[in-house]
Design an enzyme around this catalytic site. Structure first.
Site: not given
Length: 257
Positions: A119-121, A123, A147
Site C-alpha cells: 500500500v502507498c498513497n 497505488g 491511503v
C-alpha cells in the site's frame, strides 16, 4: 533367362523397399528425444511462472485489519517514506520504503508463500513493490487501494517485527511495555520492561519515560493487546511508539530476566 531377369528385378525392388522402411524408422526414433526435450522445457517454464498481482479496495483491507485473526494471515507493507508512514498508516502495516524495498526482501523471506499486501498513497509505488515481490518469487501478492483515497482508519504508532524487539530487549536502553499476564511476565521478560494492562495504561504512567518523544515498544502474545496499548500511549501524548506484530505465542524470545 527372362525368368532370371524378372527375379533380379523383384529382388532389387524388395531391397529398395526395405531400405526406405529402415530410413523412415530411423527418422522417427530420432524425433522422440526432441519431443521429450520440448516437454521438459514447457514443464520448467510452468514451474517458473510468476504470480499475478491482485488488487484490493480499502474497505476489504480495513476489514482484515479490524479482524484480530485475519490480520495474522497477511503482512501489510506501506512503501511510502518513513515521514509519510509516521503521519498515518494502515493499522498493522510495517514500513519498507520503495527506495530500498528490493534490498530488504530478506527481512520478509518467511512470507514468500503467504499473503502480502502492499500500500502507498496512490497505488503506484505499491504497484512497483508488488511487481518486485512477484519477480522474486512471492506467490500471493496484492496491491491495495492508496491511503490518499481509501478512507482507512489510520494510526500514527508504528509496527515492528520480532528481530527489532529482540534487539531492543537485548540492549535494554529502550522502554518496553509488556502487556502479557503478570504470571508470564514474572516468568521471564526483557530488561527494563514494565508490565501493564492495556486498558489501564494511565496506571503505568510513573514507570514510563517522562520524555514524550522517547521511543517505546509494546508487545504481548499476538500483537493485539499491544496495539491497544500503543494507541493508549499515543493518546497520552507519546510520539515515538511502536507495536511488535510478532507476539510471544508466535516467537520464542530470549528474555533476560
Amino acid at each position: 533367362m527372362r525368368n532370371c531377369k524378372r527375379f533380379l528385378a523383384a529382388l532389387l525392388a524388395s531391397m529398395m523397399m526395405f531400405s526406405l522402411a529402415a530410413c523412415e524408422g530411423s527418422g522417427s526414433e530420432e524425433k522422440e528425444p526432441a519431443a521429450e526435450t520440448a516437454g521438459s522445457a514447457e514443464s520448467e517454464d510452468a514451474g517458473n511462472e510468476k504470480a499475478e498481482v491482485k488488487s484490493m479496495d480499502a474497505a476489504e483491507l480495513q476489514k482484515i485489519e479490524d479482524d484480530k485473526d485475519k490480520k495474522e494471515e497477511c503482512l501489510v507493507i506501506d512503501v511510502r517514506s518513513e515521514e509519510e508512514y509516521k503521519e498515518g498508516h494502515v493499522k498493522f502495516a510495517i514500513n519498507m520504503p520503495i527506495d530500498t524495498f528490493a534490498d530488504n526482501l530478506a527481512s520478509i523471506e518467511e512470507w514468500k508463500d503467504k499473503a502480502v499486501i502492499t500500500v502507498c498513497n496512490s497505488g503506484k509505488k505499491s504497484g512497483e513493490a508488488a511487481d518486485i515481490l512477484v519477480e522474486n518469487g512471492f506467490s500471493d501478492v496484492t496491491n491495495a487501494e492508496g491511503v490518499a483515497d481509501g478512507g482507512y482508519n489510520l494510526v500514527t504508532w508504528g509496527n515492528i517485527r520480532a528481530d527489532e524487539l529482540q534487539e531492543a530487549g537485548d540492549a535494554g536502553d529502550i522502554a518496553i511495555v509488556d502487556l502479557r499476564d503478570a504470571a508470564d511476565y514474572e516468568a521471564g521478560h526483557f530488561k527494563n520492561a514494565i508490565n501493564a494492562d492495556p486498558e489501564k495504561m494511565e496506571d503505568a504512567q510513573g514507570e514510563l519515560p517522562s520524555d514524550k518523544g522517547a521511543k517505546i515498544i509494546t508487545h504481548c502474545y499476538s500483537g493485539n493487546k499491544s496495539a491497544v496499548a500503543a494507541q493508549a500511549l499515543v493518546d497520552m501524548g507519546y510520539t515515538n511508539v511502536y507495536n511488535c506484530l510478532d507476539g510471544a505465542k508466535e516467537v520464542e524470545y530470549n528474555f533476560a530476566e
